[in-house]
Motif scaffolding. Structure first.
Motif: not given
Length: 236
Positions: A157-161, A123-131, A151-152, A164-176
């Motif tokens: 999705x890369x961070x979540x995929x 599912x994450x691979x599909x989201x990346x390609x669609x994005x 882009x967001x 690593x939950x600590x990488x995923x938690x930086x999603x809001x930072x990158x979005x900002x």
């Protein structure tokens, strides 16, 4: 199309925005004292107290008995909070904030891309390609809402995929960062075609499990974004 600064809808929001900006910009320096009753003359004290609670949760102030509300030094701030990132990007600290964010992204996102090539779900691979397909479709309106949303979605999705939950938690930072780049008109109307292609390279490398290719393309993405923002800011 560019995004305007979001409107503050309540007195509480307006107080948080005004005081947070003043602290982050240095107008209210460390050690300054705030009197809750004087934060918004003629208005509800409740709004002032609630604004202080929000600022306290961001590490900008602390409340002391008898001495009131004290502004804290930047070493105490929650610098990953989207609110603080947004205030820094909007103020005189923009250069430093862009540099720090670029360095953070350069350290983390390539590692996340490598891990995503191993751990991403179908599912994450599909989201990346669609994005990246959506980014390619809207690349001549790159300062618009649709490109930004794609882009967001790609970067979160890369961070979540990565798994690593600590990488995923930086999603809001990158979005900002991405939102700030568009909001402050640091994003060109026509996207850099190389950057669009590098996003595609990451997506397809992750989908195919090619970790080294994902890392290399993500390095190029982060470097280009940092250089482009720095150039745009220096020309203001």
């Amino acid at each position: 199309m560019t995004l305007d600064r979001p409107a503050v809808s309540t007195l509480h929001d307006a107080l948080v925005d005004r005081l947070g900006s003043a602290i982050v910009d240095g107008e209210l320096g460390a050690g300054s004292r705030l009197v809750t009753a004087e934060l918004s003359p003629g208005s509800s004290r409740g709004a002032g107290r609630e604004a202080v609670r929000v600022l306290q949760s961001l590490g900008l102030v602390r409340v002391r008995r008898k001495t009131g509300v004290e502004v804290l030094p930047s070493t105490q701030w929650n610098v990953y909070a989207p609110e603080i990132i947004a205030w820094r990007l909007a103020g005189p600290g923009r250069h430093a904030q862009l540099r720090e964010l670029s360095e953070l992204r350069g350290a983390i996102e390539p590692l996340a891309a490598r891990a995503a090539a191993t751990h991403a779900t179908d599912a994450q691979r599909q989201v990346l390609v669609a994005s990246v397909m959506e980014m390619a479709r809207t690349e001549h309106d790159a300062d618009g809402a649709e490109y930004l949303a794609a882009d967001i979605r790609f970067h979160r999705t890369v961070l979540a995929a990565s798994g690593n939950t600590m990488f995923a938690a930086l999603g809001a930072v990158v979005e900002s960062v991405l939102v700030g780049r568009t909001r402050h008109e640091l994003m060109p109307h026509d996207a850099n075609p190389h950057a669009v292609r590098w996003h595609q390279d990451v997506a397809f490398a992750v989908a195919a499990g090619r970790a080294d290719d994902a890392v290399q393309a993500m390095h190029l993405i982060v470097r280009e974004a940092g250089d482009a923002m720095a150039s745009a800011v220096s020309s203001e």
